[in-house]
Write a protein that holds these residues in place. Structure first.
Motif, PDB file in Angstrom:
ATOM      1  N   TYR A   1      36.681  13.162  62.264  1.00  0.00           N
ATOM      2  CA  TYR A   1      37.749  12.291  62.349  1.00  0.00           C
ATOM      3  C   TYR A   1      39.066  13.209  62.009  1.00  0.00           C
ATOM      4  CZ  TYR A   1      34.814   8.349  62.815  1.00  0.00           C
ATOM      5  OH  TYR A   1      33.891   7.378  63.223  1.00  0.00           O
ATOM      6  N   HIS A   2      40.332  13.256  62.989  1.00  0.00           N
ATOM      7  CA  HIS A   2      41.246  13.987  62.739  1.00  0.00           C
ATOM      8  C   HIS A   2      42.253  12.872  62.242  1.00  0.00           C
ATOM      9  CE1 HIS A   2      40.717  17.841  64.380  1.00  0.00           C
ATOM     10  NE2 HIS A   2      39.690  17.381  65.249  1.00  0.00           N
ATOM     11  N   MET A   3      42.615  13.308  60.854  1.00  0.00           N
ATOM     12  CA  MET A   3      43.862  12.148  60.455  1.00  0.00           C
ATOM     13  C   MET A   3      45.188  13.235  60.198  1.00  0.00           C
ATOM     14  SD  MET A   3      44.099  10.041  56.904  1.00  0.00           S
ATOM     15  CE  MET A   3      43.957  11.314  55.760  1.00  0.00           C
ATOM     16  N   VAL A   4      46.172  12.655  60.891  1.00  0.00           N
ATOM     17  CA  VAL A   4      47.354  13.376  60.605  1.00  0.00           C
ATOM     18  C   VAL A   4      48.401  12.460  59.810  1.00  0.00           C
ATOM     19  CG1 VAL A   4      49.586  14.290  61.858  1.00  0.00           C
ATOM     20  CG2 VAL A   4      46.948  14.608  62.880  1.00  0.00           C
ATOM     21  N   LEU A   5      49.102  13.014  58.753  1.00  0.00           N
ATOM     22  CA  LEU A   5      50.095  12.314  58.071  1.00  0.00           C
ATOM     23  C   LEU A   5      51.278  12.873  58.541  1.00  0.00           C
ATOM     24  CD1 LEU A   5      47.420  12.473  56.318  1.00  0.00           C
ATOM     25  CD2 LEU A   5      48.811  10.947  54.865  1.00  0.00           C
ATOM     26  N   VAL A   6      52.424  12.221  58.343  1.00  0.00           N
ATOM     27  CA  VAL A   6      53.727  12.699  58.889  1.00  0.00           C
ATOM     28  C   VAL A   6      54.676  12.700  57.518  1.00  0.00           C
ATOM     29  CG1 VAL A   6      55.877  12.416  59.939  1.00  0.00           C
ATOM     30  CG2 VAL A   6      53.892  11.878  61.445  1.00  0.00           C
ATOM     31  N   LYS A   7      55.209  13.645  57.086  1.00  0.00           N
ATOM     32  CA  LYS A   7      56.041  13.911  55.853  1.00  0.00           C
ATOM     33  C   LYS A   7      57.115  13.199  56.050  1.00  0.00           C
ATOM     34  CE  LYS A   7      53.801  18.294  55.186  1.00  0.00           C
ATOM     35  NZ  LYS A   7      54.303  19.791  54.903  1.00  0.00           N
ATOM     36  N   ASP A   8      57.703  12.644  54.854  1.00  0.00           N
ATOM     37  CA  ASP A   8      58.994  12.185  54.519  1.00  0.00           C
ATOM     38  C   ASP A   8      59.770  13.333  53.908  1.00  0.00           C
ATOM     39  OD1 ASP A   8      61.202  10.917  54.177  1.00  0.00           O
ATOM     40  OD2 ASP A   8      60.518   8.975  53.510  1.00  0.00           O
ATOM     41  N   HIS A   9      60.726  13.996  54.615  1.00  0.00           N
ATOM     42  CA  HIS A   9      61.344  14.939  53.891  1.00  0.00           C
ATOM     43  C   HIS A   9      62.228  14.456  53.041  1.00  0.00           C
ATOM     44  CE1 HIS A   9      59.159  18.313  55.547  1.00  0.00           C
ATOM     45  NE2 HIS A   9      59.157  17.863  56.709  1.00  0.00           N
ATOM     46  N   GLU A  10      62.841  13.439  53.176  1.00  0.00           N
ATOM     47  CA  GLU A  10      63.827  12.647  52.314  1.00  0.00           C
ATOM     48  C   GLU A  10      63.498  12.354  50.910  1.00  0.00           C
ATOM     49  OE1 GLU A  10      65.816   9.387  54.097  1.00  0.00           O
ATOM     50  OE2 GLU A  10      66.458  10.478  55.946  1.00  0.00           O
ATOM     51  N   ARG A  11      61.988  12.219  51.060  1.00  0.00           N
ATOM     52  CA  ARG A  11      61.552  11.649  49.776  1.00  0.00           C
ATOM     53  C   ARG A  11      60.388  12.722  49.104  1.00  0.00           C
ATOM     54  NH1 ARG A  11      61.936   6.514  51.638  1.00  0.00           N
ATOM     55  NH2 ARG A  11      62.545   5.056  50.068  1.00  0.00           N
ATOM     56  N   GLU A  12      60.592  13.904  49.772  1.00  0.00           N
ATOM     57  CA  GLU A  12      59.531  15.279  49.335  1.00  0.00           C
ATOM     58  C   GLU A  12      58.168  14.785  49.165  1.00  0.00           C
ATOM     59  OE1 GLU A  12      59.591  19.156  48.296  1.00  0.00           O
ATOM     60  OE2 GLU A  12      61.581  18.086  48.434  1.00  0.00           O
ATOM     61  N   CYS A  13      57.686  15.031  50.163  1.00  0.00           N
ATOM     62  CA  CYS A  13      55.952  14.673  50.427  1.00  0.00           C
ATOM     63  C   CYS A  13      55.382  15.588  49.087  1.00  0.00           C
ATOM     64  CB  CYS A  13      55.252  14.833  51.709  1.00  0.00           C
ATOM     65  SG  CYS A  13      53.779  14.879  51.682  1.00  0.00           S
ATOM     66  N   ASP A  14      54.615  14.800  48.344  1.00  0.00           N
ATOM     67  CA  ASP A  14      53.668  15.538  47.264  1.00  0.00           C
ATOM     68  C   ASP A  14      52.335  15.684  48.043  1.00  0.00           C
ATOM     69  OD1 ASP A  14      52.392  16.322  45.121  1.00  0.00           O
ATOM     70  OD2 ASP A  14      52.922  14.704  43.905  1.00  0.00           O
ATOM     71  N   GLU A  15      52.137  17.003  48.601  1.00  0.00           N
ATOM     72  CA  GLU A  15      50.960  17.359  49.242  1.00  0.00           C
ATOM     73  C   GLU A  15      49.837  17.445  48.593  1.00  0.00           C
ATOM     74  OE1 GLU A  15      52.937  20.864  50.690  1.00  0.00           O
ATOM     75  OE2 GLU A  15      54.292  19.515  52.149  1.00  0.00           O
ATOM     76  N   THR A  16      50.062  17.749  47.389  1.00  0.00           N
ATOM     77  CA  THR A  16      48.737  17.851  46.127  1.00  0.00           C
ATOM     78  C   THR A  16      48.261  16.511  46.234  1.00  0.00           C
ATOM     79  OG1 THR A  16      49.535  20.072  45.304  1.00  0.00           O
ATOM     80  CG2 THR A  16      47.803  18.831  44.164  1.00  0.00           C
ATOM     81  N   ALA A  17      49.200  15.619  45.828  1.00  0.00           N
ATOM     82  CA  ALA A  17      48.876  14.286  45.297  1.00  0.00           C
ATOM     83  C   ALA A  17      48.130  13.590  46.634  1.00  0.00           C
ATOM     84  CB  ALA A  17      49.973  13.374  45.022  1.00  0.00           C
ATOM     85  N   VAL A  18      48.724  13.627  47.750  1.00  0.00           N
ATOM     86  CA  VAL A  18      48.147  13.108  49.017  1.00  0.00           C
ATOM     87  C   VAL A  18      46.781  13.594  49.127  1.00  0.00           C
ATOM     88  CG1 VAL A  18      48.260  13.077  51.559  1.00  0.00           C
ATOM     89  CG2 VAL A  18      50.268  12.750  50.139  1.00  0.00           C
ATOM     90  N   THR A  19      46.487  14.801  49.018  1.00  0.00           N
ATOM     91  CA  THR A  19      45.170  15.611  49.222  1.00  0.00           C
ATOM     92  C   THR A  19      44.327  15.078  48.285  1.00  0.00           C
ATOM     93  OG1 THR A  19      46.048  17.466  50.260  1.00  0.00           O
ATOM     94  CG2 THR A  19      43.918  17.577  49.336  1.00  0.00           C
ATOM     95  N   GLN A  20      44.570  15.080  46.976  1.00  0.00           N
ATOM     96  CA  GLN A  20      43.850  14.477  45.870  1.00  0.00           C
ATOM     97  C   GLN A  20      43.351  12.916  46.136  1.00  0.00           C
ATOM     98  OE1 GLN A  20      46.142  15.107  42.242  1.00  0.00           O
ATOM     99  NE2 GLN A  20      45.156  17.229  42.052  1.00  0.00           N
ATOM    100  N   ARG A  21      44.203  12.110  46.699  1.00  0.00           N
ATOM    101  CA  ARG A  21      44.153  10.714  46.933  1.00  0.00           C
ATOM    102  C   ARG A  21      42.876  10.655  47.965  1.00  0.00           C
ATOM    103  NH1 ARG A  21      47.962   6.990  45.237  1.00  0.00           N
ATOM    104  NH2 ARG A  21      48.518   7.859  43.047  1.00  0.00           N
ATOM    105  N   VAL A  22      43.302  11.488  49.151  1.00  0.00           N
ATOM    106  CA  VAL A  22      42.358  11.425  50.092  1.00  0.00           C
ATOM    107  C   VAL A  22      40.753  11.710  49.690  1.00  0.00           C
ATOM    108  CG1 VAL A  22      41.768  12.529  52.445  1.00  0.00           C
ATOM    109  CG2 VAL A  22      43.975  11.911  52.025  1.00  0.00           C
ATOM    110  N   LEU A  23      40.834  13.013  49.045  1.00  0.00           N
ATOM    111  CA  LEU A  23      39.331  13.391  48.570  1.00  0.00           C
ATOM    112  C   LEU A  23      38.706  12.302  47.678  1.00  0.00           C
ATOM    113  CD1 LEU A  23      40.127  17.193  47.794  1.00  0.00           C
ATOM    114  CD2 LEU A  23      38.644  15.989  49.794  1.00  0.00           C
TER     115      LEU A  23
END
Length: 114
Positions: free
Chosen positions: A3-25
């Motif tokens: 499956y492909h999952m795409v997340l759209v970042k919120d640049h106003e809130r500064e997306c925490d890409e590392t935290a997102v990836t950790q949560r997904v994993l």
């Protein structure tokens, strides 16, 4: 393939890409981050992971502001994408064979000169 999952970042809130990836994993082991360009993060989720989607979607939805995510979506890998990937892989193999053949030909030409 999966499956492909795409997340759209919120640049106003500064997306925490590392935290997102950790949560997904944590929720869907075996997931892979395959893209991080512009306003999107793209993941491939394993084929057998659909049972974890409800938990993953709930976590993402409930923590959107904290993680800096505007929205997200999931789609099934299209058969066309699978064929393109296979074709790409075979193209790489063919290119390597061609390079090897060309290197051998050049070596033979050098031997003839000596």
């Amino acid at each position: 393939v999966g499956y492909h999952m795409v997340l759209v970042k919120d640049h106003e809130r500064e997306c925490d890409e590392t935290a997102v990836t950790q949560r997904v994993l944590e929720i869907v082991p075996g997931s892979r981050l395959v893209g991080n360009a512009g306003a999107e993060l793209a993941y491939v989720l394993p084929n057998d992971s659909s049972a974890q989607f409800a938990e993953l979607f709930s976590l993402l939805e409930n923590n959107r502001q904290e993680l800096g995510i505007l929205s997200f979506g999931v789609s099934v890998t299209k058969l066309e994408e699978v064929f393109l990937k296979v074709g790409e892989d075979e193209g790489i193999v063919s290119n390597k064979k061609l390079q090897r053949f060309e290197a051998e030909r050049l070596q033979q030409e050098e031997k003839k000169k000596l």
